[in-house]
Design an enzyme around this catalytic site. Structure first.
Site, short mmCIF file in Angstrom:
data_model
loop_
_atom_site.label_atom_id
_atom_site.label_comp_id
_atom_site.label_asym_id
_atom_site.label_seq_id
_atom_site.Cartn_x
_atom_site.Cartn_y
_atom_site.Cartn_z
N ASP A 1 4.61 10.57 -4.35
CA ASP A 1 5.75 10.59 -5.26
C ASP A 1 6.72 11.66 -4.79
O ASP A 1 6.32 12.79 -4.48
CB ASP A 1 5.27 10.89 -6.70
CG ASP A 1 6.35 10.63 -7.74
OD1 ASP A 1 7.45 11.21 -7.61
OD2 ASP A 1 6.11 9.84 -8.66
N ILE A 2 8.01 11.31 -4.71
CA ILE A 2 9.03 12.21 -4.16
C ILE A 2 9.30 13.40 -5.09
O ILE A 2 9.68 14.48 -4.62
CB ILE A 2 10.33 11.44 -3.84
CG1 ILE A 2 11.20 12.19 -2.84
CG2 ILE A 2 11.11 11.09 -5.08
CD1 ILE A 2 10.80 11.98 -1.43
N HIS B 1 4.05 0.28 -10.48
CA HIS B 1 3.37 1.38 -9.78
C HIS B 1 2.39 2.07 -10.70
O HIS B 1 2.62 2.21 -11.90
CB HIS B 1 4.37 2.40 -9.23
CG HIS B 1 5.35 2.87 -10.25
ND1 HIS B 1 6.45 2.12 -10.62
CD2 HIS B 1 5.40 4.00 -10.97
CE1 HIS B 1 7.13 2.78 -11.54
NE2 HIS B 1 6.52 3.91 -11.78
N HIS C 1 0.45 5.70 -11.17
CA HIS C 1 0.46 7.11 -10.76
C HIS C 1 -0.97 7.63 -10.70
O HIS C 1 -1.74 7.42 -11.65
CB HIS C 1 1.17 7.97 -11.81
CG HIS C 1 2.62 7.69 -12.01
ND1 HIS C 1 3.60 8.46 -11.45
CD2 HIS C 1 3.26 6.73 -12.72
CE1 HIS C 1 4.80 8.00 -11.83
NE2 HIS C 1 4.62 6.95 -12.60
P1 5GP Z 1 8.02 5.90 -13.68
O1 5GP Z 1 8.85 6.89 -14.45
O2 5GP Z 1 8.74 4.58 -13.48
O3 5GP Z 1 6.62 5.74 -14.17
O4 5GP Z 1 7.82 6.59 -12.25
C1 5GP Z 1 8.72 6.48 -11.21
C2 5GP Z 1 8.29 7.50 -10.19
O5 5GP Z 1 8.89 7.16 -8.94
C3 5GP Z 1 8.74 8.93 -10.52
O6 5GP Z 1 7.59 9.76 -10.60
C4 5GP Z 1 9.65 9.31 -9.37
O7 5GP Z 1 9.50 10.64 -8.96
C5 5GP Z 1 9.26 8.34 -8.28
N1 5GP Z 1 10.32 7.98 -7.37
C6 5GP Z 1 11.58 7.58 -7.71
N2 5GP Z 1 12.31 7.33 -6.60
C7 5GP Z 1 11.48 7.55 -5.55
C8 5GP Z 1 11.66 7.43 -4.14
O8 5GP Z 1 12.71 7.10 -3.62
N3 5GP Z 1 10.58 7.73 -3.37
C9 5GP Z 1 9.40 8.12 -3.89
N4 5GP Z 1 8.39 8.39 -3.03
N5 5GP Z 1 9.20 8.24 -5.21
C10 5GP Z 1 10.23 7.96 -6.03
#
Ligand code: 5GP
Ligand code: ZN
Length: 137
Positions: A28-29, A97, A99
């Protein structure tokens, strides 16, 4: 356009740690903790509602592999596994995704515990029965 599809196809930079035919695991970035990893299907599905059991099985198998990699290589033996589906549930990237968040002693990440402690709803037995009757087959 989807940032995670771009990562799968190497059109966007990422830090991949494991992949097979159907799934990919990468860092995760903006991690919550050191070693925070995302596991995705290589094909684009927005969320769990679009996925069949076969691909979900592949996802959880890769989650398991990732937990083993964290254990063997970083000594991590505690993780939170989180998956948000839908904007209302705070999903922000609309490519499914999972985590995997490594946990360490005194890491100040007791968010799961705090949700439970602070958001507990006092619920009568008849309401619990009503919910059960709505959901069970
Ligand atoms: P959500 O909030 O949808 O559960 O999680 C999305 C996750 O994707 C976040 O933790 C965010 O940091 C990660 N993320 C968003 N854009 C990118 C990206 O371009 N590359 C990577 N590796 N992670 C990303
Ligand atoms: Zn995608």
């Amino acid at each position: 356009m989807c940032i995670f599809c771009d990562i799968v196809n190497n059109r966007a930079k990422s830090y991949k740690i494991y992949e097979n035919n159907k799934t990919l695991a990468f860092l995760d970035i903006h991690p919550i903790s050191y070693g925070h990893i995302l596991i995705i299907p290589k094909n684009h599905y927005e969320n769990i509602y679009e996925m069949d059991n076969d691909i979900l099985t592949e996802i959880i198998k890769t989650v398991k592999t990732v937990t083993e990699l964290l254990k063997e290589n970083m000594g991590i033996n505690a993780v939170n596994i989180i998956n948000s589906n839908g904007k209302i549930a705070n999903q922000t990237v609309f490519h499914y995704h999972m985590h995997v968040i490594p946990r360490r002693e005194n890491d100040n990440l007791d968010f799961i515990h705090e949700w439970w402690v602070n958001k507990l709803i006092k619920m009568d037995n008849d309401i619990l029965s009503e919910i059960m009757n709505k959901l069970k087959n």
